[in-house]
Design an enzyme around this catalytic site. Structure first.
Site, PDB file in Angstrom:
ATOM      1  N   CYS A  11     -13.657 -19.875  37.949  1.00  0.00           N
ATOM      2  CA  CYS A  11     -14.024 -20.006  36.536  1.00  0.00           C
ATOM      3  C   CYS A  11     -14.318 -18.621  35.979  1.00  0.00           C
ATOM      4  O   CYS A  11     -15.102 -17.866  36.561  1.00  0.00           O
ATOM      5  CB  CYS A  11     -15.246 -20.914  36.373  1.00  0.00           C
ATOM      6  SG  CYS A  11     -15.828 -21.055  34.657  1.00  0.00           S
ATOM      7  N   CYS A 349     -23.292 -17.073  13.809  1.00  0.00           N
ATOM      8  CA  CYS A 349     -22.820 -16.976  15.195  1.00  0.00           C
ATOM      9  C   CYS A 349     -21.586 -16.091  15.292  1.00  0.00           C
ATOM     10  O   CYS A 349     -20.927 -16.052  16.338  1.00  0.00           O
ATOM     11  CB  CYS A 349     -22.529 -18.370  15.765  1.00  0.00           C
ATOM     12  SG  CYS A 349     -21.248 -19.287  14.867  1.00  0.00           S
TER      13      CYS A 349
END
Length: 390
Positions: A11, A349
């Site tokens: 990952c 964000c």
């Protein structure tokens, strides 16, 4: 933070994994300041507060797991090359209670015979497992299915799951389309309780004793920040700035489940939250009623369109905007520029769209700003900015 999945190449979602956490925060601060500098040129200097941080691991209150593999051996995690499932149920980013719940949920998939959806063959039912954990340890569990075919089996084995995990809300989300969409529009709640209470240690001055701080009710399709610790700091920072000017009226645009609106509510102050998602509005209304906030109201509407429709006499003293990554855009910045709004709190964000919007808000000084590290081990960030007319 050390991660076996990252080290093994299984990952790579956390692109900054293995970097010293202090260096991560410093680089984010430097990056954000550099992005905003051109937009702020010619204005008074910005007072940057120290970055807000929390734990660098074990901080995520939400798990969004692709389900692959087989009924007998489901993999909860992500899809690798060729659609192969990579099991990440021991991801170190998840809160401990969430981490411990995932193996039990995997066993429940086996018991309920929920066939994982295979992208290549377009067969199977279970696409995603979405789990949220509240600060009190309760869980919301959602199974994203291709159809309602497994509903009877889920209901049959729900008791087994409730005996082993503190599941407050369980639901089926139906997403029949073969495309990269996390969830569908239809939700079937399987439990008597339909909302998960997120209790934050944020004071709410409502003139009554609310006892346990700010309680935000999440329905299955409601959005909430994934980092409870830093989200609490975000709302507290907004409260501290607002306390200095004590506005009589506040609009919270893109209000979600009402985090900013409810945190800023107080005696003698009217608060209006505007959110396009009806489920989030229902959640916010429930939270306001529970807290006794009779001067807080919530509207299901597009934030920009709603603001532009309001008469000038109704404009508030302060506006909070908490938009998605695209920012608020020219229509809303233009409205703010021509409005009588004295103060704006902008929670972003995405510093790139924030810089663009700040450049368009030329009549406001950017008095203060604070980086909030919601997403350790990644390049993502949250920034809260305070704007006021000189």
């Amino acid at each position: 933070m050390q991660c076996d999945y990252f080290d093994a190449g299984a990952c790579a979602s956390c692109t900054w994994m293995g970097r010293a956490y202090a260096d991560q925060v410093a680089d984010k601060q430097r990056h954000v300041e550099q992005l905003l500098a051109p937009a702020l040129a010619g204005r008074p200097p910005v007072a940057w507060l120290p970055p807000a941080t929390g734990p660098e691991e074990g901080f995520r209150n939400k798990a969004k797991m692709v389900v692959a593999g087989t009924v007998e051996a489901p993999a909860l995690g992500i899809l690798g090359a060729g659609g192969r499932g990579i099991d990440l149920r021991h991801c170190g980013l998840h809160e401990p209670g969430l981490h411990d719940a995932l193996p039990v949920l995997a066993e429940h998939v086996v018991r309920a015979r929920l066939a994982p959806y295979d992208v290549g063959s377009r067969r199977g039912e279970l696409k995603h497992l979405l789990v949220t954990r509240s600060p009190d340890g309760e869980l919301m569990v959602r199974w994203v299915l291709r159809s309602t075919e497994p509903e009877a089996r889920l209901r049959k084995h729900l008791g087994w799951l409730l005996e082993r995990l503190p599941v407050a809300v369980a639901s089926i989300n139906v997403q029949p389309e073969h495309k990269a969409v996390l969830e569908g529009e239809r939700e079937i709640v399987l439990t008597e309780q339909a909302t998960l209470a997120m209790r934050l240690d944020v004071g709410v001055d409502v003139g009554v004793d609310v006892g346990d701080g700010l309680r935000l009710h999440l329905r299955p399709q409601s959005f909430f920040q994934t980092n409870t610790t830093v989200a609490t700091v975000l709302y507290e920072q907004a409260r501290a700035w607002v306390a200095e000017t004590a506005p009589a009226s506040v609009w919270d645009l893109y209000s979600g489940v009402g985090g900013f609106a409810l945190a800023l509510a107080g005696p003698g102050r009217s608060v209006t939250g505007v959110e396009i998602a009806p489920e989030a509005v229902v959640s916010a209304q429930l939270s306001a009623a529970e807290a006794g906030l009779d001067r807080a109201r919530f509207v299901a509407a597009d934030a920009t369109a709603w603001a532009l429709e309001q008469p000038r006499a109704a404009h508030p003293d302060l506006v909070v905007v908490n938009p998605p990554r695209r920012g608020i855009g020219p229509a809303l910045t233009g409205w703010l520029e021509s409005s009588g709004v004295r103060e704006v709190l902008y929670s972003s964000c995405n510093a790139t769209s924030l810089a663009r919007d700040l450049a368009a808000l030329a009549s406001y000084d950017v008095e203060a700003a604070r980086l909030l590290d919601m997403f350790p081990q990644t390049t993502h960030h949250e920034v809260l900015v305070r704007l006021r007319r000189p």
